[in-house]
Design a protein around this motif. Structure first.
Motif, PDB file in Angstrom:
ATOM      1  N   ALA A  70      -7.951  -7.473  -0.207  1.00 40.77           N
ATOM      2  CA  ALA A  70      -8.474  -6.569  -1.297  1.00 40.77           C
ATOM      3  C   ALA A  70      -9.647  -7.059  -2.295  1.00 40.77           C
ATOM      4  O   ALA A  70      -9.808  -6.561  -3.297  1.00 40.77           O
ATOM      5  CB  ALA A  70      -7.163  -6.086  -1.951  1.00 40.77           C
ATOM      6  N   GLU A  71      -9.740  -8.467  -1.841  1.00 39.56           N
ATOM      7  CA  GLU A  71     -10.704  -8.990  -2.738  1.00 39.56           C
ATOM      8  C   GLU A  71     -12.350  -8.879  -2.726  1.00 39.56           C
ATOM      9  O   GLU A  71     -12.621  -8.460  -1.344  1.00 39.56           O
ATOM     10  CB  GLU A  71     -10.650 -10.841  -2.712  1.00 39.56           C
ATOM     11  N   CYS A 126       0.951  -1.160  -0.039  1.00 39.24           N
ATOM     12  CA  CYS A 126       0.039   0.069  -0.028  1.00 39.24           C
ATOM     13  C   CYS A 126       0.723   1.318  -0.151  1.00 39.24           C
ATOM     14  O   CYS A 126       0.650   2.351  -0.646  1.00 39.24           O
ATOM     15  CB  CYS A 126      -0.948   0.004   1.183  1.00 39.24           C
ATOM     16  N   SER A 153     -11.511  -4.122  -3.158  1.00 41.46           N
ATOM     17  CA  SER A 153     -10.609  -2.992  -3.123  1.00 41.46           C
ATOM     18  C   SER A 153      -9.476  -3.355  -4.454  1.00 41.46           C
ATOM     19  O   SER A 153      -9.275  -2.136  -5.085  1.00 41.46           O
ATOM     20  CB  SER A 153     -10.056  -2.660  -2.037  1.00 41.46           C
ATOM     21  N   ARG A 154      -9.235  -4.593  -4.823  1.00 41.38           N
ATOM     22  CA  ARG A 154      -8.211  -4.785  -5.858  1.00 41.38           C
ATOM     23  C   ARG A 154      -8.915  -4.195  -7.173  1.00 41.38           C
ATOM     24  O   ARG A 154      -7.899  -3.543  -8.062  1.00 41.38           O
ATOM     25  CB  ARG A 154      -8.112  -6.259  -5.843  1.00 41.38           C
ATOM     26  N   LYS A 155      -9.995  -4.596  -7.380  1.00 42.01           N
ATOM     27  CA  LYS A 155     -10.490  -4.272  -8.941  1.00 42.01           C
ATOM     28  C   LYS A 155     -10.805  -2.724  -8.767  1.00 42.01           C
ATOM     29  O   LYS A 155     -10.596  -2.163  -9.790  1.00 42.01           O
ATOM     30  CB  LYS A 155     -11.867  -5.023  -9.160  1.00 42.01           C
ATOM     31  N   ILE A 174      -7.966  -0.640   2.594  1.00 44.18           N
ATOM     32  CA  ILE A 174      -6.980  -1.712   2.566  1.00 44.18           C
ATOM     33  C   ILE A 174      -6.089  -1.766   3.756  1.00 44.18           C
ATOM     34  O   ILE A 174      -5.792  -2.472   4.444  1.00 44.18           O
ATOM     35  CB  ILE A 174      -6.371  -1.880   1.175  1.00 44.18           C
ATOM     36  N   PHE A 193       0.988  -2.507  -7.373  1.00 40.78           N
ATOM     37  CA  PHE A 193      -0.141  -2.995  -6.750  1.00 40.78           C
ATOM     38  C   PHE A 193      -0.714  -4.192  -7.210  1.00 40.78           C
ATOM     39  O   PHE A 193      -0.878  -5.231  -6.426  1.00 40.78           O
ATOM     40  CB  PHE A 193      -1.201  -2.022  -6.862  1.00 40.78           C
ATOM     41  N   LEU A 194      -0.579  -4.484  -8.503  1.00 40.19           N
ATOM     42  CA  LEU A 194      -0.891  -5.787  -9.198  1.00 40.19           C
ATOM     43  C   LEU A 194       0.255  -6.819  -8.704  1.00 40.19           C
ATOM     44  O   LEU A 194      -0.324  -8.135  -8.427  1.00 40.19           O
ATOM     45  CB  LEU A 194      -0.894  -5.604 -10.526  1.00 40.19           C
ATOM     46  N   GLN A 245      -0.058  -8.248  -4.997  1.00 39.03           N
ATOM     47  CA  GLN A 245      -1.317  -8.987  -4.483  1.00 39.03           C
ATOM     48  C   GLN A 245      -0.854 -10.053  -3.306  1.00 39.03           C
ATOM     49  O   GLN A 245      -1.847 -10.243  -2.448  1.00 39.03           O
ATOM     50  CB  GLN A 245      -2.293  -9.404  -5.432  1.00 39.03           C
ATOM     51  N   THR A 299      -7.466  -0.806  -9.387  1.00 41.81           N
ATOM     52  CA  THR A 299      -6.625  -1.282 -10.785  1.00 41.81           C
ATOM     53  C   THR A 299      -7.675  -0.546 -11.852  1.00 41.81           C
ATOM     54  O   THR A 299      -6.977   0.301 -12.583  1.00 41.81           O
ATOM     55  CB  THR A 299      -6.728  -2.498 -11.092  1.00 41.81           C
TER      56      THR A 299
END
Length: 517
Positions: free
Chosen positions: A224-225, A28, A89-91, A152, A213-214, A217, A94
Motif C-alpha cells: 500500500a506504499e 482490508c 494506497s496507505r496515505k 490493495i 488499517f494503520l 500495515q 488514511t
C-alpha cells in the motif's frame, strides 16, 4: 506436480497466508467492514432524516439521496489517480478515513426540525448548510478511500491466481458484515435516542476502521506504499510539497461537493459527461500505449463498466424508495418482531453474509471443473436476476391496495437484489484488476466507481418518479403507488433485456479477454 502448478498460478501473490488467502486480506476486510459500518449506518437513516427532519418531499428527498451516493462514487477517479501517481494506497486511505470521521461526526449537529408554516416548509438554513457540508466531507472521504482499498485487495493476488474472485467475495462479506451491524445498531440507536446519536455512532465506526488499517500495515508487506516516495517531497506550483498540496486540494473538493449537493440536476449531467470522457481516455490509452491484447481487454472492461450502471440504478432503491415503501406500505411485524423501517435494509446484508461463502465456493468448484461462467456471463446473469426481482415485486405490491402489505414481497426483492449483487459486484471489482493495465489500474477502478456513481444518481431519478407530484405539503413524503409500480416494472423489464444481450455477446467478449476469465 500439483504444488508446482499452484506456485506458478500464485506467482506475484502475497506469500504470507491466513486461512488459504493472503494475510493482508484480513486487514482490508476489517478496514472495509468498519468503513461500511459508518457509511451504511448513515445511509440507513438518511432518507428518513431528509423526509422527517428536514421535511423534504419524497421525490426531492430521493433525488438528494441519489445525488449524494452518486457523488460519493464519482471522486474515486481522483482518489485512484492520486494514489497511483503520488500518495500510494496507505496515505490515500488514511486521509479519506479522516475526512469520513469528520463528516459523520458533523452530521450529529442536526439543529431544529423543519416545520410547516402557512402551508410552506420552513427549514433552518444554517443547519441545512452544515448537513450539506457533512455530506461533502463524506463524499470526499469515500473518494480517497473506496477505490484504493479495493486496489490493495487486488495487489495481494498475482494475475493468474485462481483465488482472486473468491478473495474479492470474502472482502465483500466484510462490506456486508459492516452493513448488518450498521442497519441494525445505528438504525436502532437513531430511532431510540435521536438522529445525532445514530450519526455519531457511525463516526465512531469509521475511527475503528482507521485504527485497524494503520495497525495492520505490517501485514500488507508494503503493497500500500507509494511507488515513488521521493516525488511527494517535490515542490508544487503553490509552494508546498506535492503531498501536502494534494491534501489541500482535498479540502477544496469538500467545498466543491458542498456546492454540488445543492444543484442535483447539474450533477446528473456532469456524471454522464465525465463518464464518457473517462471511457474515451481509457480507450485512447489502450490504442496508443498498449499491446493489442491489452487494448482488447480494456475494451471489454470499458463495456462492462458502462453496463453496470443500470444494475446500480435498481440496486440503490433500497436506501431510498424501498425504505420509504417499507415505512408507508408494509406490515413490519414479522413473526412477532417489530422491525424498524431503517432496519429492512439488513435483508440485503444478511443475504450476502449467508450466500457469499456459497458463491465463493461455487465459483471455485466450477472453475476446477472448467465450467465457471466467464465474467461477461456473470454480468448477464446479474442483470436477469435483478430485473426479474423488480418485475415480481411490482406484481406483488400491485395485488394489495392496503398499507399493510405482506413482508414476503420485501424478502423477494431483497433476495433477487442480493443474488444479482453477488454475481456482479465482487466479480466486477476483480474484473477491473484483471483486465486493466497495471499503470492505470487505479484510474480504471475509479471509472468503475464513476459508472456506479452514474447508476446511483439514476436511482434518485427513479425514486423521484416514484415520489409523484400530487401530494400536499403535509403528505409530501408519501410515494405515489401507481407511479412506483409502473417504474419498477419498466426498469425490471429493461434489465432483463440487457441481461439477454450480455449473455448473447459473452462468446465475443471472452475472445477479446485473451485468456483472462
Amino acid at each position: 506436480m500439483t504444488d508446482t502448478v499452484n506456485d506458478e498460478m500464485r506467482e506475484g501473490s502475497q506469500k504470507r497466508e491466513l486461512l488459504g488467502h493472503p494475510i493482508g486480506l484480513s486487514i482490508c476486510f476489517l478496514t472495509e467492514m468498519w468503513e461500511r459500518f459508518s457509511y451504511y449506518g448513515m445511509r440507513a437513516l438518511l432518507i428518513f432524516y431528509l423526509t422527517e427532519h428536514f421535511l423534504f418531499p419524497a421525490g426531492e428527498a430521493n433525488l438528494i439521496y441519489g445525488t449524494y451516493i452518486g457523488l460519493a462514487y464519482l471522486l474515486p477517479i481522483l482518489g485512484g489517480l492520486f494514489a497511483d501517481r503520488y500518495l500510494g494506497s496507505r496515505k490515500a486511505v488514511t486521509y479519506g478515513a479522516l475526512l469520513l470521521v469528520a463528516g459523520h461526526i458533523s452530521l450529529a449537529f442536526e439543529g431544529p426540525t423543519a416545520s410547516i408554516v402557512d402551508g410552506a416548509i420552513v427549514r433552518d438554513e444554517n443547519y441545512l448548510n452544515i448537513f450539506y457540508l457533512s455530506l461533502a466531507l463524506i463524499i470526499t472521504g469515500v473518494g480517497f478511500l473506496k477505490a484504493n482499498i479495493s486496489t490493495i485487495v487486488g495487489s495481494l493476488y498475482g494475475p493468474n491466481d485462481p483465488r482472486r474472485d473468491g478473495g474479492f467475495t470474502i472482502f465483500y462479506m466484510g462490506i456486508n458484515l459492516g452493513s448488518i451491524l450498521a442497519t441494525t445498531g445505528v438504525a436502532a440507536v437513531g430511532a431510540k435516542y435521536g438522529w445525532n446519536w445514530g450519526f455519531g455512532l457511525a463516526g465512531i465506526g469509521m475511527l475503528a476502521g482507521l485504527a485497524v488499517f494503520l495497525w495492520g500495515q505490517k501485514y500488507l508487506d508494503g503493497r500500500a506504499e507509494p511507488s515513488n516516495p521521493d516525488i511527494l517531497k517535490e515542490k508544487s506550483p503553490i509552494g508546498l510539497n506535492k503531498e501536502y498540496s494534494i491534501y489541500l486540494l482535498g479540502f477544496g473538493l469538500v467545498g466543491l461537493m458542498w456546492l454540488m449537493m445543492q444543484y442535483q440536476e447539474l450533477v446528473g449531467r456532469l456524471l454522464g459527461i465525465t463518464g464518457l470522457v473517462m471511457i474515451a481516455i481509457i480507450l485512447i490509452f489502450g490504442f496508443i500505449k498498449c499491446q493489442p491484447f491489452e487494448r482488447d481487454r480494456l475494451m471489454v472492461a470499458s463495456f462492462l463498466i458502462m453496463v453496470q450502471s443500470i444494475f446500480w440504478a435498481l440496486f440503490e432503491q433500497q436506501g431510498s424508495s424501498l425504505s420509504l415503501l417499507a415505512k408507508q406500505q408494509f406490515d413490519l411485524n414479522v413473526f412477532g418482531l417489530e422491525i424498524l423501517p431503517a432496519q429492512v435494509q439488513t435483508l440485503n446484508a444478511g443475504f450476502v453474509f449467508i450466500l457469499a461463502p456459497v458463491f465463493a465456493w461455487m465459483w471455485v468448484k466450477l472453475a476446477n471443473k472448467g465450467v465457471e461462467p466467464p465474467t461477461p456471463a456473470k454480468f448477464g446473469i446479474a442483470m436477469l436476476l435483478i430485473g426479474i426481482g423488480y418485475v415480481l415485486f411490482a406484481f406483488g405490491i400491485g395485488l394489495d391496495d392496503s398499507t399493510n402489505k405482506s413482508f414476503f414481497w420485501m424478502v423477494v426483492i431483497y433476495f433477487f437484489l442480493t443474488t444479482a449483487e453477488l454475481c456482479l459486484s465482487p466479480v466486477g471489482l476483480s474484473m477491473v484488476t484483471k483486465l486493466s493495465v497495471p499503470k492505470i489500474v487505479g484510474m480504471v477502478m475509479g471509472t468503475w466507481f464513476l459508472f456506479t456513481s452514474l447508476g446511483n444518481y439514476a436511482s434518485g431519478v427513479i425514486g423521484k418518479i416514484a415520489g409523484g407530484e400530487t401530494h400536499s405539503v403535509e403528505d409530501g413524503a408519501l410515494l405515489d403507488m401507481s407511479a412506483t409500480i409502473d417504474v419498477f416494472n419498466s426498469v425490471g423489464l429493461l434489465s432483463v433485456g440487457v441481461g439477454i444481450v450480455l449473455l448473447a455477446l459473452t462468446p465475443l467478449m471472452k475472445k477479446y479477454m485473451h485468456g483472462v476469465h
